[in-house]
Design an enzyme around this catalytic site. Sequence first.
Site, PDB file in Angstrom:
ATOM      1  N   HIS A 184      -9.367   3.798  -1.060  1.00 16.00           N
ATOM      2  CA  HIS A 184      -7.995   3.295  -0.924  1.00 16.00           C
ATOM      3  C   HIS A 184      -7.647   2.332  -2.062  1.00 16.00           C
ATOM      4  O   HIS A 184      -7.509   1.132  -1.863  1.00 16.00           O
ATOM      5  CB  HIS A 184      -7.859   2.624   0.452  1.00 16.00           C
ATOM      6  CG  HIS A 184      -6.482   2.138   0.777  1.00 16.00           C
ATOM      7  ND1 HIS A 184      -5.335   2.702   0.246  1.00 16.00           N
ATOM      8  CD2 HIS A 184      -6.051   1.147   1.606  1.00 16.00           C
ATOM      9  CE1 HIS A 184      -4.274   2.061   0.729  1.00 16.00           C
ATOM     10  NE2 HIS A 184      -4.674   1.114   1.544  1.00 16.00           N
TER      11      HIS A 184
ATOM     12  N   CYS B  42       0.822  -1.216   0.000  1.00 16.39           N
ATOM     13  CA  CYS B  42       0.000   0.000   0.000  1.00 16.39           C
ATOM     14  C   CYS B  42       0.851   1.259   0.000  1.00 16.39           C
ATOM     15  O   CYS B  42       0.315   2.364  -0.107  1.00 16.39           O
ATOM     16  CB  CYS B  42      -0.962  -0.009   1.187  1.00 16.39           C
ATOM     17  SG  CYS B  42      -1.977  -1.496   1.206  1.00 16.39           S
TER      18      CYS B  42
END
Lengths: 138, 421
Positions: free
Chosen positions: B367, B93
């Site tokens: 996200h 991420c």
Amino acid sequence: MSDCKLETKTFFQAIENEVLIGSRCLSCGHISIPQRYICSRCHSTEAERLEFVGTGKLAAFTVIYVPATEMMKAGYDSKNPYMVGIVTLDEGPRISAQIVGMDLSDPAKIKIGTPLKMTVIERGPEEQRRKFLAFEPL
Amino acid sequence: MTAKKLARGVAVAGVGMSKFGVFSDKSSRDLFVEAYQELRKTVEKGLSPKDIEAFYLGNFSADQFEKQGHLAPIVASWIGISPVASARMEDACASGSVALRQAILAIASGQYDVVLVGGLEKMTDLPTAAVTDALASAADTLFEIPAGFTFPGFYATMATAYMDKYHADPDAFLRVAIKNHENGALNDKAQFNQTIKDVMAGKKAKAEQKGQPVPTWETEMDFLKDSKANPMIAWPLRLFDCSPVSDGAAAVLLVSEDVVSKYTDHPIYVAGIGQASDGALAERESLTEVPSAAKAAAQAYEMAGISPADIDFAEVHDCFTIAEIMASEDLGFFPRGEGWKVAMEGKTSRTGEHPINPSGGLKAKGHPVGASGVAQVVEVWKQLQGIAGARQLPGSLRYALTHNVGGTGQTTVVHIFEKRN
């Protein structure tokens, strides 16, 4: 390298025999789980295999209601949640594992610091069924 | 390790992002085209695509999400900049910020003057369980995942350690969700462009329309503690403690100080950079913080020559609500153990003393993992330029910080940006 029995797979072979292994650095004494060829503290490459006693304390945990696929296949879901945690072994280092034999009806009542001992849990479809590290209340 | 200054100044000259959300009719490259088109409009004096010398793309796993490897040259071709050197960066991420950092270093080295940085992820083509499994590959698949961990599970585990150590009330986590949705409601690029109150009103209206019993929630906390409306995912984290699965892209144009005046008279400079790594969660000295975040932040502060008190606002990696609380401590904004209290007190809201995630954060903005770190810079640029519209922070802003975490903190990248004038 003093001991060539530190490959990653030896950890899982030991679990099949219900033994928890790691390594001890022969130079500085640092204990690692999983086992490491190279000491993360002193960088020595002289390490020996170590068998843990298998007792420890719950350091942190969760109760999972939306499982990973493998755990879903093992029969867990929102109505049948499971507990995972991080256990601080009596020898010092920590390891991740499923925690079994606890009352999960109210996770707020589960106490960090609960004494635990090593066990194994069998999971997976028949042909791939194997033992996984777990802990249960002492 | 002391943080050396960059050998040459690097500035942001333009930014763009696609809308974040669920886009079943778009592929990842379509999303990047959207972000790039917006970026071109934001370059004050214009960008000739021929000026771009390299393209660094942050992407976690198009391989798993779209069965597409080797994404960078494809995306470069789609925006018409072949044959520039194009490379994909992967650190879970944190991929977006890692791409940004490599571009900063490449410009600082003197090799390039103009580099395009992208962040991109298209996650929603897969069913949720497959997305969960793909994300799980950012953890240690030999020693963590077989224990039964999921990503909400990891952060929930840190949350129980945090609650135990600091006697924290898990209501504080829900306060983070309420605040980030309030900010996201003012961001038209956000996946959840709604306050929690809007969500509640929508669900009540839907129940009434269907002739079902109308829920009796009065406050946001009534709703957030209703296990039917906000189910437990991994105790103590509920659905609204988790960032969503998203599609989206973001782009940033970085230029050297030597050529910046060709592109803009209002650059935002890179003042400090930091990155640190770590082992699996269980191996860390502490479970109530993210050690790599504190280390990355220390490097960035040292390079910038400033302290946490100088940061006017931050975009932090709130993949889960507890992550924002730990970040507010790891970055030095608040003392250890105080993060949950200040979240309760509203000190991290847009009008608070340390605004965090004015964009809505990962929680409300969405996200798309590889895009998140780059999208944080989009918000920094808008806020520092004073063009963030309804969510514009009050007062004069000089320093902003971005904090982007890979996995549970095996990677953290921190950047500090400065408006100089």
